[in-house]
Scaffold this active site. Structure first.
Site, PDB file in Angstrom:
ATOM      1  N   LYS A  56      -0.884  43.402-102.080  1.00 29.14           N
ATOM      2  CA  LYS A  56      -0.556  42.874-100.746  1.00 29.14           C
ATOM      3  C   LYS A  56       0.045  41.483-100.875  1.00 29.14           C
ATOM      4  O   LYS A  56       1.046  41.160-100.228  1.00 29.14           O
ATOM      5  CB  LYS A  56      -1.810  42.839 -99.860  1.00 29.14           C
ATOM      6  CG  LYS A  56      -2.256  44.216 -99.417  1.00 29.14           C
ATOM      7  CD  LYS A  56      -3.626  44.180 -98.730  1.00 29.14           C
ATOM      8  CE  LYS A  56      -4.100  45.593 -98.428  1.00 29.14           C
ATOM      9  NZ  LYS A  56      -5.473  45.625 -97.896  1.00 29.14           N
ATOM     10  N   GLN A 100     -10.485  41.703 -97.181  1.00 32.17           N
ATOM     11  CA  GLN A 100     -10.445  42.989 -97.883  1.00 32.17           C
ATOM     12  C   GLN A 100     -11.810  43.685 -97.817  1.00 32.17           C
ATOM     13  O   GLN A 100     -12.838  43.088 -98.117  1.00 32.17           O
ATOM     14  CB  GLN A 100     -10.019  42.765 -99.355  1.00 32.17           C
ATOM     15  CG  GLN A 100      -9.865  44.031-100.162  1.00 32.17           C
ATOM     16  CD  GLN A 100      -8.755  44.949 -99.635  1.00 32.17           C
ATOM     17  OE1 GLN A 100      -7.674  44.504 -99.289  1.00 32.17           O
ATOM     18  NE2 GLN A 100      -9.052  46.232 -99.556  1.00 32.17           N
ATOM     19  N   ASP A 123      -4.852  43.274 -89.337  1.00 32.88           N
ATOM     20  CA  ASP A 123      -5.358  44.601 -89.709  1.00 32.88           C
ATOM     21  C   ASP A 123      -5.611  45.466 -88.462  1.00 32.88           C
ATOM     22  O   ASP A 123      -5.779  46.678 -88.576  1.00 32.88           O
ATOM     23  CB  ASP A 123      -6.675  44.461 -90.488  1.00 32.88           C
ATOM     24  CG  ASP A 123      -6.484  44.622 -91.985  1.00 32.88           C
ATOM     25  OD1 ASP A 123      -5.482  45.240 -92.391  1.00 32.88           O
ATOM     26  OD2 ASP A 123      -7.345  44.134 -92.744  1.00 32.88           O
TER      27      ASP A 123
END
Ligand code: NAP
Length: 293
Positions: A56, A100, A123
């Protein structure tokens, strides 16, 4: 034989669009000349998470997004993590915050996700953003289902009036997927582990999205001829089984013979998730002035 949906190529196109968008933002007054900023928080040493975070960060840097890396030890306390999220929420250089998952077991992931500023929740997991999606007024949409929508659009899949079956009701994939397809006027059936006669339900679908996490659970013979099949699953069987190779939730070799279009695993949905994360970060940067109101 089905057309293979090339997620890598479509994701590359999305990333190129983001790169152009970043250049335009940096050159504009509205963006204040600052590139979009993405804070990536990793707690602990989970090897898969380390790879995801690295990928990412690399993809973000490639399109001109500034990455703020926060790698914290396994022993990080809830209070320390909440304090970091609080600082990132306030930091004007940070447009997107990604924590994460999964977090180490002693940390409350739900509390952390709810602490993220919903205007920086790239997200799309914050209850406010999930709620807005459910209301048909999305702000940030979870990256994987958003990526699936781009794939469907790219292959020219007609959604209005189509029978769509989503298998899996997780808050990160299946549920938002069902909401997005509903918003696009598909008639959606959301399946899960208690669904009766999954084969029959899948057999009626024009569009099948499998997000289960069980290798090849969806049999090729279930697929209606001509259906579009999107396989979100990423299963790595124990070494020895299936050659230990990454595989999806759909029995690809058989499904490919019946579907009109199908995503491979790998190279289908996976690359889209990162591309949409970059897109969400750019979108957030474009909204900077709204955020400070
Ligand atoms: P999850 O949270 O474990 O959810 C799995 C869902 O599948 C649950 O709703 C579960 O039903 C349902 N399910 C389990 N067994 C089933 C069965 N026999 N029949 C029908 N439904 C069944 O998983 P997730 O996070 O959504 O992820 C799903 C898969 O997608 C995983 O392989 C994951 O690695 C992959 N994934 C890929 C990407 C990507 O970028 N490509 C991103 C995210 C996830 P219940 O609710 O009844 O338990």
């Amino acid at each position: 034989m089905a057309t293979l949906i090339d997620g890598k190529a479509i994701a590359a196109k999305v990333r190129a669009g983001v790169r152009d968008g970043v250049l335009a933002l940096v050159g504009s007054e509205r963006g204040g000349g600052e590139p979009p900023g993405l804070a990536v928080v990793l707690v602990g040493v989970d090897p898969a998470s380390q790879i995801y975070v690295r990928n990412k960060g690399k993809a973000a840097a490639e399109v001109g997004i500034k990455v703020f890396d926060h790698t914290l030890p396994e022993t990080t306390t809830q209070a320390e993590l909440m304090a970091l999220v609080g600082r990132l929420n306030e930091d004007p250089r940070v447009d997107g915050i990604l924590v994460q998952m999964p977090l180490p077991a002693h940390l409350d992931a739900k509390r952390v996700m709810r602490a993220i500023n919903p205007w920086k929740d790239v997200d799309g997991f914050h209850p406010q953003n999930m709620g807005l999606l459910a209301l048909g007024d999305p702000r940030f949409v979870a990256c994987t289902p958003a990526g699936v929508m781009v794939l469907l659009e790219e292959v020219g899949c007609k959604l209005a009036g189509a029978d769509a079956v989503v298998i899996g009701r997780s808050t990160t994939v299946g549920r938002p997927m069902a909401l997005l397809l509903t918003a696009a006027d598909a008639t959606v059936t959301l399946c899960h582990s208690k669904t009766r006669d999954l084969a029959a339900v899948v057999g009626r679908a024009d569009i099948v999205v499998a997000a289960i996490g069980r290798a090849e659970l969806v049999k090729g013979a279930w697929i209606k001829p001509g259906a579009v099949v999107i396989d979100v699953g990423m299963n790595r069987p124990a070494a020895g089984a299936a050659g230990g190779k990454l595989c999806g939730d759909v029995e690809f070799a058989e499904a490919e013979k019946r579907a009109s279009a199908i995503t491979p695993v790998p190279g289908g949905v996976g690359p889209m998730t990162i591309a949409l994360l970059l897109q969400n970060t750019l979108t957030s940067a474009r909204r900077r002035s709204d955020r400070t109101r």
